[in-house]
Scaffold this motif. Structure first.
Motif, PDB file in Angstrom:
ATOM      1  N   ARG B  48     -46.752  79.378  34.270  1.00  0.00           N
ATOM      2  CA  ARG B  48     -46.992  78.910  32.899  1.00  0.00           C
ATOM      3  C   ARG B  48     -47.692  77.550  32.899  1.00  0.00           C
ATOM      4  O   ARG B  48     -48.508  77.263  32.034  1.00  0.00           O
ATOM      5  CB  ARG B  48     -45.671  78.818  32.129  1.00  0.00           C
ATOM      6  N   ALA B  51     -51.212  78.075  33.585  1.00  0.00           N
ATOM      7  CA  ALA B  51     -51.857  78.663  32.400  1.00  0.00           C
ATOM      8  C   ALA B  51     -51.907  77.676  31.235  1.00  0.00           C
ATOM      9  O   ALA B  51     -52.275  78.056  30.120  1.00  0.00           O
ATOM     10  CB  ALA B  51     -51.124  79.933  31.987  1.00  0.00           C
ATOM     11  N   THR B  52     -51.512  76.438  31.475  1.00  0.00           N
ATOM     12  CA  THR B  52     -51.548  75.334  30.504  1.00  0.00           C
ATOM     13  C   THR B  52     -50.623  75.520  29.298  1.00  0.00           C
ATOM     14  O   THR B  52     -50.818  74.877  28.268  1.00  0.00           O
ATOM     15  CB  THR B  52     -52.981  75.038  29.971  1.00  0.00           C
ATOM     16  N   VAL B  53     -49.627  76.379  29.419  1.00  0.00           N
ATOM     17  CA  VAL B  53     -48.724  76.551  28.274  1.00  0.00           C
ATOM     18  C   VAL B  53     -47.420  75.778  28.449  1.00  0.00           C
ATOM     19  O   VAL B  53     -46.564  75.799  27.576  1.00  0.00           O
ATOM     20  CB  VAL B  53     -48.420  78.039  27.976  1.00  0.00           C
ATOM     21  N   LEU B  54     -47.281  75.116  29.577  1.00  0.00           N
ATOM     22  CA  LEU B  54     -46.076  74.338  29.837  1.00  0.00           C
ATOM     23  C   LEU B  54     -46.497  73.095  30.633  1.00  0.00           C
ATOM     24  O   LEU B  54     -47.330  73.199  31.535  1.00  0.00           O
ATOM     25  CB  LEU B  54     -45.104  75.192  30.658  1.00  0.00           C
ATOM     26  N   ARG B  78     -58.723  76.274  29.733  1.00  0.00           N
ATOM     27  CA  ARG B  78     -58.456  77.488  28.949  1.00  0.00           C
ATOM     28  C   ARG B  78     -59.715  78.341  28.767  1.00  0.00           C
ATOM     29  O   ARG B  78     -59.622  79.556  28.619  1.00  0.00           O
ATOM     30  CB  ARG B  78     -57.868  77.106  27.576  1.00  0.00           C
ATOM     31  N   LEU B  81     -59.999  80.491  32.053  1.00  0.00           N
ATOM     32  CA  LEU B  81     -58.735  81.024  32.544  1.00  0.00           C
ATOM     33  C   LEU B  81     -58.464  82.421  31.981  1.00  0.00           C
ATOM     34  O   LEU B  81     -58.774  82.698  30.827  1.00  0.00           O
ATOM     35  CB  LEU B  81     -57.614  80.067  32.093  1.00  0.00           C
ATOM     36  N   TYR B  83     -55.042  84.903  31.697  1.00  0.00           N
ATOM     37  CA  TYR B  83     -53.591  84.803  31.928  1.00  0.00           C
ATOM     38  C   TYR B  83     -52.895  86.069  31.432  1.00  0.00           C
ATOM     39  O   TYR B  83     -53.118  86.516  30.315  1.00  0.00           O
ATOM     40  CB  TYR B  83     -53.049  83.574  31.197  1.00  0.00           C
TER      41      TYR B  83
END
Lengths: 268, 288
Positions: B48, B51-54, B78, B81, B83
Motif C-alpha cells: 500500500r 501504491a502511495t495510499v499509505l 500515480r 503506477l 495497482y
C-alpha cells in the motif's frame, strides 16, 4: 491479530490516502459526469422512485370521474415531476456513496485523479442526467399546461419551470452531501422521509406558485444557495481546507437568509 | 542489478498498538520481485505504501525515483503506477468494460476513442473480451480478479504492484497470468505478493520473504531454494528430524528438516526453502 489489523487498516484507510493534486482536471470531470449521468438514470432507486410517484398520481387522479387527455397527462407529468425530485436525492446519494460502499477507496486513492474529480463528476452527472430528464418533464408539463387547458395555462410560467429544475439539482446535491458526511445507504431514504414527514417541506417549500406571494428572486437565491452549500460541503469532505469551509459556511448563511427573506408576510 | 525502481530504507508503520512494519529495508529494480508467503499485514501495508495510499510513520521510501511524501511527486508516481489491491472492490452494477473505463478516466485517459481502445486491449490481455459487456455482479470470482488485474495494466505502467493477483484463479488462468506478467518488457518493474510459491519460482528474478513486519530473506529464487540444500529427503516414514513431512503420491515420505547422514536426499524446491526459512525463524523464537 492479522484479522484485527486488517480491520484497523480498513477503518483507517479512507483517512490515510494522501491526496495527489490540488485541483481536478475538467476533462476528467466531464468524462466521469457522462458516465454518472447514465448510471444515475438507470439506477433502481431512481426508477423505483419515478414508478412509485407515477402510481401515486395515477391512483389519486384515477379516482376522479373525469377522464381524458388532460388528466392522463396530468398524472404522467405530476408523477414524473415528483418522481424525479425524490429519485434525484436517492440516486445522487447512491452514486456519491458508491466508491466507499464498493470498497474502492484504496484503488481510487492510488490513481492520479483526486477524489474531488469523482465528487464533481457526480454533481455534473446529476445536472446532465437527472437535470436533463427534468428539462424534458418540465417541457412536457408546460406543453400540457399551455395547450390543453386554459385554467392550467395560467399556472405555467418560467418561474415555476426554473424552480422545478433547480429543485431537482438541489435535492440531488443534498443527497451527495449526505453521502459524503453520513456514508450509509440509509442516508438518502432518511433525507426523503425526514423531508416529507417532519413538515420541513412545508416550512421552506421547493416549488411555490408565483401568486402565493413568495419573493421570487429570494426563492431562487435560496435554492441556488442550497446547491452551493451542499456541493461545498461535499468537497469539504474530500479535503478540508479553510477556503472550502468559508464557501460552505457562506452558502449556508445565504440559504438561511434567503429562506427567511422569501417568505411572504403572514406565510404562504 | 539495475538502478532500483523502489527503494525502502528502515520503513516503520504502526496501527494503534500493533506494529505492521519494523525497520524494513530493500530495493527492487526492473524485473519481477516476489513477496511469497501467507496473507501478512506487514506485506500488504508495504504494498500500500508503494501504491502511495499509505504513508510510513518513519523511514524513507522512494518509488520510481520520487518521494511519495511530496504531493507533486506522489502524483507523478500515480501516473506511472498500476495497482491491484489484495481485496479489489468493484462497482457491481457496472459492466466489466464500464468499470475498467471508469478507472481509465481516473487515470486521466480522457480521449474517448483512445481510452476505449486501451480498455479493450487490457480486457483482451486477461481474456475477458468475450464478457466485457456483462455486469460484474454476474461474473465469477476468478473473472472479477481478472477485471482487477486488467485495470492495473491500463496505460502499460512502469511499476505494477500486485497483491495476491492469482488468488482464486484456476490453473489455466494462472498460467496465462504468468505469460502476461513475464511478457512485460525488461525495463518495467513488477512487485508481486503471492502465497503461491510456484508463481515466485516461475516468474521472479528476486525474492523478499517477510515475517512479522521484517525482511527475513532477500535474494534470488535460486538462493532461497539453496536454503533447503541437503535438508530434503525421502524416507519410508516420517523421519525424526523432520520439521515437515508428507506422504507423496508414490507412497514415500518427503521430509524437510535436519537430514540424517544416510538420508536419500532429493533436489529441493523454492517452497522447501521458504518453509525452512520461516520454520527456522519460528523454531529459534520458540527456543528463545
Amino acid at each position: 491479530m492479522a484479522a484485527s489489523l486488517h480491520t484497523t487498516i480498513d477503518d483507517a484507510r479512507s483517512s490515510v490516502v494522501p491526496g495527489g493534486t490540488r485541483w481536478p482536471r475538467l476533462d476528467v470531470i466531464w468524462a466521469i459526469g457522462r458516465i454518472e449521468a447514465k448510471q444515475m438514470l438507470r439506477h433502481p432507486a431512481f426508477l423505483l422512485a419515478v414508478v412509485f410517484a407515477l402510481l401515486l398520481f395515477r391512483g389519486a387522479i384515477g379516482a376522479s370521474s373525469e377522464t381524458g387527455l388532460v388528466l392522463n397527462l396530468a398524472w404522467v407529468v405530476g408523477g414524473l415531476a415528483i418522481g424525479t425530485l425524490i429519485g434525484s436525492v436517492l440516486t445522487a446519494n447512491v452514486a456519491a456513496l458508491r466508491a466507499r460502499r464498493d470498497r474502492l477507496l484504496e484503488l481510487y486513492g492510488s490513481l492520479p485523479a483526486p477524489p474531488e474529480s469523482r465528487t464533481a463528476g457526480v454533481l455534473l452527472g446529476l445536472v446532465i442526467g437527472v437535470g436533463g430528464l427534468s428539462v424534458v418533464v418540465g417541457a412536457l408539463a408546460w406543453y400540457a399546461f399551455e395547450r390543453l387547458d386554459e385554467d392550467l395555462a395560467a399556472g405555467a410560467d418560467p418561474f415555476l419551470f426554473g424552480q422545478y429544475l433547480l429543485s431537482v439539482v438541489a435535492l440531488g446535491a443534498i443527497g451527495v452531501a449526505v453521502a459524503r458526511w453520513i456514508p450509509t445507504v440509509l442516508g438518502g431514504p432518511l433525507v426523503v422521509i425526514a423531508h416529507v414527514f417532519t413538515g420541513m417541506i412545508w416550512i421552506v417549500p421547493w416549488i411555490v406558485p408565483t401568486d402565493s406571494g413568495i419573493g421570487v428572486a429570494w426563492h431562487l437565491t435560496y435554492v441556488i444557495a442550497v446547491i452551493a452549500a451542499c456541493s461545498a460541503a461535499a468537497f469539504l469532505r474530500d479535503r478540508r481546507t479553510i477556503a472550502r469551509g468559508i464557501v460552505a459556511a457562506s452558502a449556508f448563511v445565504l440559504a438561511v437568509a434567503s429562506a427567511v427573506q422569501q417568505t411572504p408576510p403572514g406565510g404562504y | 542489478m539495475s538502478a532500483p525502481t523502489v527503494e525502502i530504507h528502515d520503513v516503520r508503520k504502526r496501527f494503534g498498538r500493533t506494529t505492521a512494519l519494523q525497520g524494513v529495508a530493500f530495493d527492487a529494480a526492473a524485473g519481477i520481485t516476489g513477496l511469497p508467503g501467507p496473507n501478512d499485514p506487514g506485506k500488504t501495508t508495504l504494498l500500500r505504501m508503494m501504491a502511495t495510499v499509505l504513508a510510513p510513520d518513519d523511514g524513507r521510501l522512494r518509488v520510481l525515483s520520487w518521494d511519495p511524501q511530496v504531493a507533486d511527486e506522489r502524483l507523478a508516481i500515480r501516473r506511472r503506477l498500476g495497482y491491484m489491491p489484495q481485496e479489489p472492490g468493484f462497482h457491481r452494477s457496472f459492466t466489466a468494460f464500464e468499470f475498467v473505463d471508469y478507472v481509465a478516466i481516473l487515470k486521466e485517459m480522457t480521449e474517448r476513442r483512445a481510452r476505449h481502445d486501451e480498455v479493450r486491449r487490457v480486457l483482451g490481455l486477461v481474456g475477458l473480451d468475450d464478457v466485457s459487456g456483462r455486469r460484474i455482479k454476474a461474473l465469477s470470482g476468478g473473472m472479477r480478479r481478472r477485471v482487477a488485474l486488467a485495470q492495473s495494466l491500463l496505460g502499460d505502467p512502469d511499476l505494477l504492484v500486485l497483491d495476491e493477483p492469482t488468488a482464486g484463479l484456476d490453473p489455466e488462468q494462472r498460467l496465462r497470468f504468468r505469460e502476461l506478467v513475464s511478457d512485460r518488457t525488461a525495463d518495467r518493474t513488477v512487485i508481486l505478493s503471492t502465497h503461491q510459491t510456484e508463481d515466485v519460482a516461475a516468474l521472479c528474478q528476486r525474492v523478499i520473504v517477510m515475517l512479522d513486519g521484517q525482511v527475513l530473506f532477500e535474494g534470488t529464487p535460486r538462493e532461497l531454494t539453496q536454503v533447503a540444500d541437503g535438508r530434503v529427503w525421502l524416507a519410508d516414514d516420517r523421519a525424526a528430524g523432520a520439521r515437515l513431512s508428507w506422504r507423496t503420491a508414490d507412497g514415500a515420505h518427503r521430509n524437510i528438516g535436519e537430514a540424517p547422514s544416510d538420508a536419500d536426499l532429493v533436489a529441493p524446491t523454492l517452497e522447501d526453502g521458504y518453509l525452512l526459512l520461516v520454520g527456522d525463524r519460528a523454531f529459534a523464537e520458540e527456543a528463545a
